[in-house]
Scaffold this active site. Structure first.
Site, PDB file in Angstrom:
ATOM      1  N   ARG A  21     -11.583 -41.942  38.275  1.00 31.85           N
ATOM      2  CA  ARG A  21     -12.228 -40.836  39.000  1.00 31.85           C
ATOM      3  C   ARG A  21     -12.089 -39.502  38.258  1.00 31.85           C
ATOM      4  O   ARG A  21     -12.519 -38.459  38.755  1.00 31.85           O
ATOM      5  CB  ARG A  21     -11.643 -40.724  40.421  1.00 31.85           C
ATOM      6  N   GLY A  22     -11.483 -39.518  37.076  1.00 34.46           N
ATOM      7  CA  GLY A  22     -11.313 -38.284  36.297  1.00 34.46           C
ATOM      8  C   GLY A  22     -12.576 -37.934  35.523  1.00 34.46           C
ATOM      9  O   GLY A  22     -13.559 -38.680  35.525  1.00 34.46           O
ATOM     10  N   ASP A  45      -7.503 -45.545  39.832  1.00 34.46           N
ATOM     11  CA  ASP A  45      -7.110 -44.141  39.709  1.00 34.46           C
ATOM     12  C   ASP A  45      -5.767 -43.967  40.412  1.00 34.46           C
ATOM     13  O   ASP A  45      -5.149 -44.933  40.865  1.00 34.46           O
ATOM     14  CB  ASP A  45      -8.183 -43.218  40.297  1.00 34.46           C
ATOM     15  N   THR A  88      -5.890 -40.930  26.312  1.00 31.94           N
ATOM     16  CA  THR A  88      -4.967 -39.951  26.903  1.00 31.94           C
ATOM     17  C   THR A  88      -4.077 -39.358  25.815  1.00 31.94           C
ATOM     18  O   THR A  88      -3.648 -40.061  24.895  1.00 31.94           O
ATOM     19  CB  THR A  88      -4.114 -40.652  27.990  1.00 31.94           C
ATOM     20  N   THR A  89      -3.781 -38.083  25.959  1.00 33.49           N
ATOM     21  CA  THR A  89      -2.992 -37.371  24.947  1.00 33.49           C
ATOM     22  C   THR A  89      -1.482 -37.546  25.203  1.00 33.49           C
ATOM     23  O   THR A  89      -1.083 -38.173  26.175  1.00 33.49           O
ATOM     24  CB  THR A  89      -3.353 -35.877  24.973  1.00 33.49           C
ATOM     25  N   HIS A 144     -10.882 -25.320  24.751  1.00 34.23           N
ATOM     26  CA  HIS A 144     -11.159 -26.325  25.781  1.00 34.23           C
ATOM     27  C   HIS A 144     -11.417 -25.680  27.139  1.00 34.23           C
ATOM     28  O   HIS A 144     -11.083 -24.519  27.360  1.00 34.23           O
ATOM     29  CB  HIS A 144      -9.982 -27.300  25.912  1.00 34.23           C
ATOM     30  N   HIS A 145     -11.903 -26.532  28.045  1.00 31.74           N
ATOM     31  CA  HIS A 145     -12.085 -26.156  29.459  1.00 31.74           C
ATOM     32  C   HIS A 145     -10.711 -25.830  30.085  1.00 31.74           C
ATOM     33  O   HIS A 145      -9.687 -26.394  29.662  1.00 31.74           O
ATOM     34  CB  HIS A 145     -12.741 -27.322  30.211  1.00 31.74           C
ATOM     35  N   LYS A 148      -7.791 -28.397  31.443  1.00 35.32           N
ATOM     36  CA  LYS A 148      -7.019 -29.271  30.550  1.00 35.32           C
ATOM     37  C   LYS A 148      -5.529 -29.031  30.782  1.00 35.32           C
ATOM     38  O   LYS A 148      -5.073 -27.887  30.836  1.00 35.32           O
ATOM     39  CB  LYS A 148      -7.392 -28.972  29.090  1.00 35.32           C
ATOM     40  N   GLY A 154      -4.449 -32.852  21.740  1.00 37.08           N
ATOM     41  CA  GLY A 154      -4.015 -33.967  20.891  1.00 37.08           C
ATOM     42  C   GLY A 154      -4.739 -33.943  19.553  1.00 37.08           C
ATOM     43  O   GLY A 154      -4.154 -34.240  18.504  1.00 37.08           O
ATOM     44  N   THR A 155      -6.004 -33.563  19.592  1.00 37.56           N
ATOM     45  CA  THR A 155      -6.794 -33.504  18.353  1.00 37.56           C
ATOM     46  C   THR A 155      -6.227 -32.454  17.396  1.00 37.56           C
ATOM     47  O   THR A 155      -6.087 -32.711  16.189  1.00 37.56           O
ATOM     48  CB  THR A 155      -8.264 -33.143  18.693  1.00 37.56           C
TER      49      THR A 155
END
Ligand SMILES: NC(=O)C1=CN([C@@H]2O[C@H](COP(=O)(O)OP(=O)(O)OC[C@H]3O[C@@H](n4cnc5c(N)ncnc54)[C@H](OP(=O)(O)O)[C@@H]3O)[C@@H](O)[C@H]2O)C=CC1
Ligand SMILES: O=C(O)C1=N[C@H](C(=O)O)C[C@H](O)C1
EC number: 1.17.1.8
Length: 257
Positions: A21-22, A45, A88-89, A144-145, A148, A154-155
């Site tokens: 649901r994310g 979820d 996922t980070t 980012h948004h 977050k 992570g990138t």
């Protein structure tokens, strides 16, 4: 042949989604559902019973949850003999070692963990690693948004480590910087000697610039994800590949060659 008939005709990979649901999970469910060679068999979820996924016969689980819960999810998947694709980070070297340990006890299981499933983002990281040895200065700016949970991304952390390794191999010392840090954080975070700045703003999705500098010139390598659909080709590629890659695969690079 209709899409439904086509789906029935070919052998399909049974896929479950964690974090369904994310923001990412919703896109992954749509992409899996639309793929003719995949069947979406479980959407899990927060608060849902994980065994729904094994009861449904999931062969591959895709995880886009949070750094707090991803290790438990992954341990469960490996224990159940289910391969996993993880976006996922939060994967430190210590965490990766634990995952390798779990996989050693389940030799047939594959896990792909990638800090970024965007093909353009993967290329941006490769180009940055290639450029690193030619420039005395480098800084990373990720944007980012604001919802977050983690910073830096992570990138960005992965890019910084790639650049640091390339600089070390080329015998480069620290980037020149005479600044006295008068306000904490003004120069960003230090990841293996590379400065990383995290920007959060409404309207952004996921963006990163790597700024290189040397005498008389700069080089900026920039990638922008304007929509989370940008990650889906990479996620589907990993879902198709993971069962044939026992053990741990880090990053999408190996799947793109
Ligand atoms: N590798 C890549 O290419 C990308 C990686 N990401 C990373 O993916 C992760 C998710 O991002 P995003 O989708 O934006 O985040 P969201 O917060 O939108 O989604 C996370 C979802 O996981 C749910 N969740 C929490 N705990 C569990 C659990 N134990 N089991 C199952 N689901 C759970 C959350 O529920 P609730 O809200 O109720 O807590 C939420 O629905 C982040 O780490 C992000 O950095 C994001 C984009 C691309
Ligand atoms: O949370 C996000 O949105 C993203 N997370 C990943 C990261 O932390 O690098 C990938 C991408 O930047 C989007």
């Amino acid at each position: 042949m209709t899409d439904e008939q086509e789906k029935g005709a070919a052998e399909q990979i049974r896929v479950g989604v964690l974090g369904a649901r994310g923001r990412m999970g919703v896109e992954v469910c749509k992409a899996v559902d639309a793929a003719t060679d995949m069947e979406l068999v479980a959407m899990v979820d927060q608060g849902d019973w994980l065994f729904n996924a094994s009861d449904a016969g999931a062969e591959v689980m895709v995880d886009f949850t949070t750094p707090d819960v991803v290790m438990d999810n992954l341990h469960w998947c490996i224990d159940q003999g289910i391969s996993a694709v993880v976006g996922t980070t939060g994967f430190t070297e210590q965490r990766l070692e634990r995952v390798r340990g779990w996989l050693d006890r389940k030799p047939g299981v594959g896990v792909v963990i990638a800090p970024n499933f965007g093909i353009g983002a993967v290329l941006m990281m490769q180009f940055a690693a290639r450029a690193a040895r030619h420039f005395e200065s480098v800084e990373i700016i990720e944007q980012h948004h604001p919802r977050k949970l983690d910073a830096p991304s992570g990138t960005a952390a992965h890019t910084a480590r790639l650049i640091a390794a390339a600089r070390a191999e080329a015998g480069l010392g620290p980037a020149p910087d005479a600044t006295k840090d008068e306000v904490a954080g003004a120069r960003g975070a230090d990841i293996d000697g590379v400065r990383v700045h995290a920007v959060r703003a409404t309207g952004l999705v996921a963006h990163q610039e790597v700024l290189f500098g040397t005498t008389g010139e700069t080089l900026t390598i920039r990638h922008d994800s304007y929509d989370r659909v940008s990650f889906m080709p990479g996620v589907l590629l990993a879902v198709r590949a993971v069962r044939n890659r026992p053990g741990l695969t880090l990053g999408l690079d190996a799947l793109l060659d």
